[in-house]
Design an enzyme around this catalytic site. Structure first.
Site, PDB file in Angstrom:
ATOM      1  N   ASP A   1       5.258   3.976 -15.429  1.00 35.83           N
ATOM      2  CA  ASP A   1       6.011   3.365 -14.621  1.00 35.83           C
ATOM      3  C   ASP A   1       5.916   1.789 -15.613  1.00 35.83           C
ATOM      4  O   ASP A   1       6.877   0.915 -14.875  1.00 35.83           O
ATOM      5  CB  ASP A   1       6.508   3.264 -13.869  1.00 35.83           C
ATOM      6  CG  ASP A   1       6.665   5.367 -13.761  1.00 35.83           C
ATOM      7  OD1 ASP A   1       7.707   5.410 -14.111  1.00 35.83           O
ATOM      8  OD2 ASP A   1       6.991   5.880 -12.073  1.00 35.83           O
TER       9      ASP A   1
ATOM     10  N   ASP B   1       5.829   9.861  -3.412  1.00 37.16           N
ATOM     11  CA  ASP B   1       6.222  10.911  -3.736  1.00 37.16           C
ATOM     12  C   ASP B   1       5.203  11.760  -4.796  1.00 37.16           C
ATOM     13  O   ASP B   1       5.442  13.176  -5.345  1.00 37.16           O
ATOM     14  CB  ASP B   1       7.518  10.759  -4.860  1.00 37.16           C
ATOM     15  CG  ASP B   1       7.946  10.105  -6.313  1.00 37.16           C
ATOM     16  OD1 ASP B   1       6.118   9.192  -6.573  1.00 37.16           O
ATOM     17  OD2 ASP B   1       8.420   9.308  -6.582  1.00 37.16           O
TER      18      ASP B   1
END
Length: 884
Positions: free
Chosen positions: A485, A75
């Protein structure tokens, strides 16, 4: 395990947009050129500090015409090609530059089955104004080694909601000059008839979609129409050289999700009788049996989804059959991952992509969806039985250091599992993407025999972390990283995957870290966390951690600084003002004289000195962060897109980088504790600054910056305090936006660590370090060379170099000669150059010191036949080695 990837729309640039960059760049008045600027492209070798994965992989595409050819899209971190000989991925979009940083987000990828050398990527990161540029379609005739680009008149969103649906980009299997592209934001369906060179809207296509995750989102992120989401050809309806007649298209519209054209895209109709109330995430066709399989979810994903269905559509009769493996009332997830075994088309698999708890689920049918089995099932709740065994020994951090209670397990089978593919040439090989890695197996058909099969990470080479901060201490681990993350890692060996991310506590994202310059065992980090303290301390160089306490009101990590001696800390968290403490942060006191949200750093020599910057003003504390005073310095960047560091070894010397196109932008230098700053001439723009080991013969630390100098964006190095600069990267190695952090290595001259937004931690070493720490081994040497593997057009070899002398080596350089036609394509545990048949391999820095009797091992893959490739002689800095 982690839902924070959704924040990457805001946090993927957490070191960027929220801290002031990457800006929409405009032309700026050039500053006077420095005394010397060298564009030294190709003088560095570049690699990743290995993490292996670390982000969401929404798409995997196998070529249907050639075995072992596969691609993966990410992404925010570019696209990759599978290299079967090494079981690893090769990055393909590292050439994307600063001005086009959004093109590292890959919306879709398509591999041409007619001409497997051709591959296409639709690129663009955001459809709202977070990304200042439009999208594009990139095309390659050499499997992604080089690209040409066609700009589109609208944006694409590789990191937008719905990014796991697809594929939006598809090549006609009969006329491979024809491609279709489904687009978001109401732009409809587009087509190219000249192999991706030009594109035009298919004006006859009736429905541009209408679904948005949150129509009321004022940022434009969740309110964007997810649009046309997949294209599938029915190859049974065409002949080679003519466009395929029947094409199916999926649309983000819960009432009108699937359309078909029976005349090569001239006209379109909504498929009659189709289910409503759901979005069709995938449409996969078994042309041999005339069956279109569809995976439905009530939302667009990749995080949400509370119910879903699987359907089979008979292309000849128009009959719809609900083949869902569970009753609608029993689903708490949507379906998305969907694949057909091309060797056995009645075999179908699907994923419950949004089953976050207790785990994702994978379903398999060998009778076209009439009956299903699943990857795991409950025995006596909460106990469960798995068909598979997870082996994460190659990426042990995938356990997250967790110890969950049943029915949860660690490592998980996955989450956000929207990409699922069976190799079309090998029914035993399956790959699927998760929010953190690519998993796979090469024993898949064991499933049908009720025999266990092993799932392993199949992600080596695919590095997808967003890097928010970096530190390279003078002792201990060479690299500490703060990552989105996955928190961050302590790398003791850059070429090995660390055993675990920072734990105790785990941060969803680490936003800042620092060590004490004179006591590098003292480390502090801050970050985002779902609950608990946002700060942690280590007394062993980041190996073990203990949580601190938060001041009242803290809502996020912010920035943090450790004093030079490790006795004081200053923290500027989100949600609260700047605070200071002594010891491990058991009690914080508010700092005076500095605004909330300021970026903070410490002096690297004076333990009482700390610095801050906010909205164009520089702040100085000389009492351990208790009080700050605004510097009288003027002319600094007006906004908050600033990063600065104090020079180790000299009190009060500061380098500051930052700015924006509509104001001051560049690099500034202070030698008086920030009282005054001088703008460095010739640096048009600069966004980061860091220090490395001084060059041989120099006493001043090497400077590194991500900057635009003499009109060229790049990674620059100066060995003379900014008087002259050398660009050390090249146009093939740009990595999009590199404005979050940079640091040199204080122990290895020339080594630089670069933070990227989705390509992990990149580090570079000079091909010729130029003395000092360069190779100068003395004494005897012995070499063992072994061909470890061979295939039709390449081979893998291992080399062991042993110090058989009586003196330790401080660096080494090994040379040999290959027969014509052999060329190294990838080497580990060293850096290499090759000129014709002559190969030179130098140490990787961390393995340069070799004691008497000790050995160092390296390996490589090479093109050309392995036969007669064994070198007959090796030399260590000109000295002949014994060959065993």
């Amino acid at each position: 395990m982690r839902r924070t990837r959704v924040l990457t729309a805001v946090l993927a640039l957490a070191a960027g947009l929220l801290a002031g960059g990457p800006p929409a760049l405009a032309a700026d008045a050039p500053s006077p050129a420095p005394a010397s600027v060298s564009q030294a492209a190709g003088t560095y070798t570049w690699r990743n500090a290995r993490i292996d994965g670390g982000g969401f992989v929404p798409g995997i595409v196998f070529n249907r015409g050639e075995a072992d050819l596969a691609y993966a899209r990410t992404d925010i971190g570019g696209a990759y090609r599978w290299q079967d000989s090494t079981g690893s991925w090769i990055p393909l979009l590292d050439s994307v530059g600063w001005d086009d940083w959004g093109h590292t987000g890959v919306v879709s990828i398509a591999s041409d089955a007619v001409d497997p050398d051709r591959v296409y990527a639709a690129v663009g990161t955001y459809t709202n104004d977070w990304d200042p540029g439009n999208g594009a379609v990139m095309r390659s005739a050499d499997r992604g080694e080089s690209w040409r680009k066609t700009a589109l008149p609208f944006k694409l969103g590789g990191n937008m909601p719905g990014r796991g649906m697809g594929e939006r980009l598809a090549v006609d299997p009969h006329d491979n000059d024809v491609l279709y592209l489904g687009t978001p934001s109401g732009h409809g369906l587009w087509r190219s008839t000249d192999a991706g060179v030009t594109w035009a809207e298919v004006t006859s296509f009736p429905n541009p979609g209408n679904y948005a995750e949150d129509p009321d989102d004022e940022s434009g992120y969740a309110s964007d129409n997810q649009g046309v989401v997949w294209v599938t050809f029915d190859e049974s309806t065409g002949t080679p050289g003519s466009p395929t007649r029947t094409v199916y298209v999926g649309v983000a519209d819960k009432e009108n999700a699937v359309y078909r054209s029976a005349d090569a895209g001239a006209t379109w109709e909504r498929l009659a009788g189709q289910p409503t109330g759901y979005l069709a995430h995938k449409g996969v066709l078994d042309a041999e049996n005339g069956r279109l399989y569809l995976a439905y979810s009530d939302t667009g994903g990749p995080y949400d989804g509370g119910s879903g269905r699987l359907y089979r559509y008979a292309t000849a009769t128009g009959t719809w059959t609900d083949i869902s493996p569970a009753a609608e009332a029993d689903t708490y997830f949507g379906f998305s991952g969907l694949t057909v075994d091309r060797q056995n088309p009645g075999t179908v698999m699907a994923t419950a992509y949004s089953s976050w708890w207790p785990d994702t689920q994978i379903f398999r049918s060998t009778d076209s969806g009439a009956t299903w089995t699943q990857a795991w099932r409950y025995t006596a709740y909460p106990e469960r039985e798995n068909r598979y065994v997870m082996d994460v020994s190659s990426s042990p951090w995938l356990t997250w250091g967790a110890n969950p209670a049943p029915p949860e397990q660690t490592p998980k089978l996955g989450w956000m599992t929207e990409a699922l593919e069976i190799d079309p040439f090998d029914p035993d090989r399956m790959m699927y993407g998760t929010g953190a890695t690519i998993y796979g197996t090469e024993e898949l058909t064991n499933w049908d025999d009720d025999a266990s099969f092993t799932i392993r990470p199949m992600v080596r080479g695919l590095e997808e972390t967003a890097v928010l901060d970096l530190a390279s201490p003078p002792s201990g681990a060479p690299l500490l990283s703060a990552l989105g993350d996955v928190g961050g890692f302590r790398h003791t060996n850059l070429d090995e995957v660390p055993s675990m991310m920072f734990t105790g506590p785990n941060f969803t994202s680490t936003t800042s870290l620092d060590f004490a310059e004179s006591d590098p065992d003292t480390v502090v980090r801050v970050g985002h966390v779902d609950s608990g303290p946002h700060v942690a301390f280590s007394t062993d160089n980041g190996d073990d951690w203990s949580a601190g306490t938060d001041p009242a009101g803290v809502s996020g990590g912010g920035t943090v600084a450790a004093s030079a001696d490790g006795g004081r800390f200053v923290w500027s968290p989100e949600g609260a003002g700047v605070h200071h403490t002594t010891g491990p942060g058991a009690s914080w006191s508010a700092s005076e004289g500095i605004p909330a949200g300021a970026v903070v750093e410490s002096d690297r020599e004076d333990p009482g000195a700390f610095y801050g910057f906010k909205s164009g003003r520089f702040y100085v504390s000389r009492d351990g962060g208790a009080t700050f005073e605004a510097s009288p310095a003027t002319g600094l960047p007006a906004g908050d897109s600033v990063r600065f560091k104090a020079l180790p070894g000299t009190a009060g010397e500061i380098w500051l980088a930052g700015g924006a196109a509509d104001g001051p932008y560049g690099l500034w230098h202070s030698t008086d504790f920030g009282e005054t700053f001088t703008k460095v001439p010739g640096v048009d723009e600069a966004d980061t600054v860091g220090f490395g080991k001084a060059a041989p013969g120099s006493s001043y630390r090497t400077l590194f910056t991500s900057a635009r100098i003499d009109g060229v964006r790049g990674i620059y190095r100066s060995t003379d305090a900014g008087a002259s600069w050398v660009r050390v990267n090249d146009d093939a190695h740009q990595w999009g936006w590199t404005g979050a952090a940079i640091t040199g290595d204080p122990r290895v001259f020339g080594r630089v660590y670069v933070a990227t937004n989705g390509r992990g931690v990149i580090y570079g070493d000079p091909a010729d370090p130029g003395g000092g720490t360069g190779p100068d081994p003395s004494g005897a040497c012995e070499v063992t060379y072994r061909t470890a593997n061979a295939w039709g057009d390449g081979f893998q070899a291992e080399v062991r170099l042993t110090n058989t002398g009586t003196t330790a080596w401080d660096g080494w350089s090994l040379t040999w000669t290959f027969p014509d036609g052999r060329r190294i394509t990838h080497l580990w545990n060293g850096t290499h150059t090759q000129s014709g048949t002559s190969v030179t391999v130098r140490d990787a820095g961390w393995n340069g010191a070799v004691a008497p009797g000790a050995s160092v091992a390296l390996g490589f893959t090479a093109s050309g036949p392995a036969a007669e490739a064994t070198p007959s002689a090796f030399a260590l800095d000109g000295r002949t080695c014994t060959v065993r």
